[in-house]
Scaffold this motif. Structure first.
Motif, mmCIF file in Angstrom:
data_model
loop_
_atom_site.group_PDB
_atom_site.id
_atom_site.type_symbol
_atom_site.label_atom_id
_atom_site.label_comp_id
_atom_site.label_asym_id
_atom_site.label_seq_id
_atom_site.Cartn_x
_atom_site.Cartn_y
_atom_site.Cartn_z
ATOM 1 N N ALA A 42 0.842 -1.207 0.000
ATOM 2 C CA ALA A 42 0.000 0.000 0.000
ATOM 3 C C ALA A 42 0.870 1.247 0.000
ATOM 4 O O ALA A 42 0.595 2.235 -0.682
ATOM 5 C CB ALA A 42 -0.916 -0.007 1.224
ATOM 6 N N ARG A 43 1.951 1.212 0.789
ATOM 7 C CA ARG A 43 2.844 2.363 0.865
ATOM 8 C C ARG A 43 3.524 2.627 -0.485
ATOM 9 O O ARG A 43 3.729 3.772 -0.876
ATOM 10 C CB ARG A 43 3.904 2.132 1.944
ATOM 11 N N ALA A 44 3.865 1.537 -1.188
ATOM 12 C CA ALA A 44 4.500 1.720 -2.500
ATOM 13 C C ALA A 44 3.497 2.265 -3.516
ATOM 14 O O ALA A 44 3.866 3.025 -4.420
ATOM 15 C CB ALA A 44 5.064 0.386 -2.980
ATOM 16 N N LEU A 45 2.213 1.903 -3.360
ATOM 17 C CA LEU A 45 1.200 2.308 -4.347
ATOM 18 C C LEU A 45 0.613 3.696 -4.084
ATOM 19 O O LEU A 45 0.036 4.302 -4.981
ATOM 20 C CB LEU A 45 0.062 1.277 -4.368
ATOM 21 N N ILE A 46 0.768 4.177 -2.871
ATOM 22 C CA ILE A 46 0.080 5.404 -2.445
ATOM 23 C C ILE A 46 0.396 6.599 -3.350
ATOM 24 O O ILE A 46 -0.441 7.451 -3.592
ATOM 25 C CB ILE A 46 0.426 5.725 -0.967
ATOM 26 N N LYS A 47 1.631 6.643 -3.873
ATOM 27 C CA LYS A 47 1.990 7.774 -4.731
ATOM 28 C C LYS A 47 1.667 7.486 -6.196
ATOM 29 O O LYS A 47 2.021 8.270 -7.081
ATOM 30 C CB LYS A 47 3.464 8.148 -4.539
ATOM 31 N N GLU A 48 1.029 6.354 -6.426
ATOM 32 C CA GLU A 48 0.628 5.921 -7.768
ATOM 33 C C GLU A 48 1.776 6.066 -8.753
ATOM 34 O O GLU A 48 1.742 6.872 -9.700
ATOM 35 C CB GLU A 48 -0.618 6.703 -8.211
ATOM 36 N N PRO A 49 2.839 5.268 -8.528
ATOM 37 C CA PRO A 49 4.046 5.415 -9.356
ATOM 38 C C PRO A 49 3.879 4.816 -10.749
ATOM 39 O O PRO A 49 2.935 4.060 -10.983
ATOM 40 C CB PRO A 49 5.082 4.626 -8.543
ATOM 41 N N LYS A 50 4.831 5.151 -11.610
ATOM 42 C CA LYS A 50 4.797 4.562 -12.949
ATOM 43 C C LYS A 50 5.474 3.204 -12.932
ATOM 44 O O LYS A 50 5.165 2.344 -13.754
ATOM 45 C CB LYS A 50 5.538 5.475 -13.933
ATOM 46 N N VAL A 51 6.447 3.055 -12.016
ATOM 47 C CA VAL A 51 7.204 1.804 -11.940
ATOM 48 C C VAL A 51 7.061 1.225 -10.541
ATOM 49 O O VAL A 51 7.282 1.926 -9.548
ATOM 50 C CB VAL A 51 8.705 2.065 -12.248
#
Lengths: 375, 219
Positions: B144-153
């Motif tokens: 969830a923490r990795a996805l929170i900023k809605e990254p491209k990679v």
């Protein structure tokens, strides 16, 4: 901005937790700081007190004054060395002269006084006391002014009046001093005495240093060296020498203090950094800068060093009298200026520089790649 | 989207190359990297994320040729193999910190925190500290923490190792949604065959190793 606040707040929480879990590390740093800072502060305050004392002496003595004390022995008297050979310096200013005898005056209450004999030539300097109409008088601060006291000098009894000494003459006498015309005690003069010359130089007269040189020339010519010459210039020379020595010592002290703090804090910071390396790496992986993470170590140590240093200086100033009395050093009254002056700012600055240097290994360690720490 | 060219990496000067002249293009979609332990999967992932610096070669990300820090901050989500949550921060605070460092606006941040915690089934755990959660819950929180900023990679190192089927299902669903817009890339190092159906591309790392030598090492 909000990210910096969140990061700083997390780092503070992490630091606080470490302090609570390992009070030894903060205690070790505090103890080192306490030892180093108290030693440095006490030394510097001691130096400052020495300088203040000399400055006070210069001020009290006056820059244009000269004191010559010649010890005249019975042998000198027998050889016919002129008793008043320096009296001619009266041409250069206002001269006070007197003979301090090798005798004591015993009072009826058992308190002794020194004996100073004066002749007609010495009248001028004693006018402030002779104006009361008593040829024999005692200068004292331990008796009320005007009190009549009885003294015995060599089985001779003298009734005298107690007078308070003025500031100028206070420098020349110590304790209660009985002044008697020399014609009353001629037998004592033959035992030897100290001839006192105290000159207040006229503005148009030669400089004090030139007068001193002239007196020393006479001493050498006569071959009699039992003469003490005291002037503010000599004290000033001592003062200047002391100030330059102390400036050098201040630099050394600051360097030693800063160096010790840098070394010990540096070692402790590296040990602590190893424990917090994981959190640092994790934050770094989110994009927190190396500078901000290193700042935590600086901030933590600066907080400890300054809290301990300033608290300690405050405590030392509070117990200044007790400490210096225990060290048998006369405490001065102006404590605030002693502790919150340039000297202590040097200490605080040196401690902070030490902290900055101690953080270098932490900044170096922060260069380690996140990928080699986190798994 | 993301590519690497002629990558060389070894852990010390005397050690053998872990990656030797490795090149690959990662197009949008889900890529699985599979292979024996120690074959260099995780190393490659860290190099792609900029957390390890390769000795030779180049990593290119669309739009981020030189400014790697900005890429890490804004457009990279990384899930390490170990459960790397900030231990003294609640799940919600962990997510907020990562999003604020990525420059996500306050409103989006608040929306995304709730959105991803809900998607990963953590809505009831947002005030919990990591130590009071199970391994599976912590793993979902790190994703969830990795996805929170809605990254491209999105780079994930063994995201499902040791997780039960239910937890794995949740993660698979979220990863599918992540690449749904066709403009994002997820690279996953894994031994877990449950993730195979998810993959647009499977990169078998074993083919880069001399099999005999590697088996000897394992033995």
């Amino acid at each position: 901005m909000i990210s910096s606040i969140l990061t700083a707040s997390y780092l503070w929480k992490d630091t606080w937790k470490r302090w609570l879990e390992q009070p030894g590390s903060i205690l070790a740093r505090s103890v080192v700081t306490i030892i180093m800072v108290s030693l440095s502060v006490l030394l510097l305050v001691g130096f400052r007190m020495q300088i203040e004392k000399l400055r006070f002496e210069v001020e009290k003595f006056g820059l244009d004054n000269l004191l010559v004390i010649e010890t005249v022995t019975p042998k000198d008297i027998a050889q016919g060395i002129p008793a008043d050979r320096f009296r001619s310096i009266k041409n250069w200013g206002n001269l006070f002269t007197a003979k301090k005898m090798i005798a004591y005056a015993r009072s009826s209450n058992g308190k002794n006084a020194s004996v100073v004999a004066y002749s007609d030539d010495d009248y001028r300097g004693l006018l402030p006391y002779l104006k009361y109409g008593h040829e024999v008088f005692v200068l004292t601060r331990s008796h009320p002014q005007g009190l009549v006291l009885d003294y015995d000098v060599d089985d001779q009894n003298f009734s005298c009046v107690a007078l308070e000494p003025e500031e100028k003459i206070s420098q020349l006498i110590q304790g209660d001093t009985l002044f008697i015309p020399i014609s009353y005690i001629p037998q004592i003069a033959n035992r030897g005495y100290s001839m006192i010359y105290y000159l207040e130089r006229n503005p148009d007269s030669p400089k004090i240093s030139e007068l001193t040189d002239a007196i020393q020339l006479v001493i050498r010519a006569d071959g009699n060296g039992k003469v003490d010459i005291k002037s503010a210039e000599a004290i000033k020379k001592r003062l200047n020498k002391l100030e330059s020595q102390q400036t050098a010592m201040r630099l050394w002290l600051a360097a030693i203090l800063g160096g010790a703090i840098a070394l010990i804090y540096g070692v402790l910071s590296v040990l602590e950094f190893r424990q917090s390396m994981y959190v640092s790496a994790l934050l770094k992986s989110f994009g927190v800068s190396r500078f901000m993470l290193g700042l935590r170590s600086i901030f933590e140590n600066i907080l400890i060093v300054n809290a301990v240093t300033i608290g300690l200086i405050y405590l030392l100033s509070l117990y200044h009298d007790t400490i210096f009395q225990a060290l048998r050093v006369k405490a001065t009254s102006d404590i605030d200026s002693l502790y919150w002056g340039q000297e202590t700012y040097w200490i605080i600055a040196a401690a902070n520089i030490g902290v900055l240097i101690s953080s270098t290994p932490v900044f170096w360690a922060l260069r380690k790649q996140v990928g080699s720490i986190l798994e | 989207m993301l590519s690497c060219q002629n990558i060389y990496y070894r852990y010390s000067r005397r050690a053998p190359w872990v990656l030797e002249d490795f090149s690959h293009d990662f197009a949008p979609g889900i890529h699985l990297i599979k292979g024996y332990s120690g074959c260099g999967k995780s190393t490659l992932l860290r190099i792609l994320g900029g957390y390890l610096k390769q000795q030779k070669g180049k990593v290119n990300v669309d739009g981020y040729r030189k400014n790697n820090t900005k890429f890490k901050k804004q457009d990279l989500g990384f899930v390490f193999q170990q459960l790397n949550l900030l231990p003294l921060a609640s799940v919600r605070r962990n997510l907020h910190l990562a999003a604020s460092l990525a420059g996500v606006s306050r409103q989006t941040r608040n929306e995304n925190v709730d959105k991803y915690l809900n998607r990963l089934g953590l809505q009831d755990f947002k005030k919990r500290l990591p130590k009071s959660m199970s391994g599976g819950q912590q793993q979902r929180a790190t994703i969830a923490r990795a996805l929170i900023k809605e990254p491209k990679v999105l780079l994930l190192d063994e995201p499902t190792s040791g997780l039960d089927d239910l937890n794995t299902e949740v993660i698979i669903k979220v990863l599918k949604e992540f690449v749904d817009d066709g403009n994002r890339v997820a690279i996953i190092c894994t031994h877990d065959s449950r993730l195979d159906p998810l993959a647009d591309d499977i990169l078998d790392f074993n083919r880069f190793l001399p099999m005999e030598g590697h088996l000897e090492t394992l033995a």
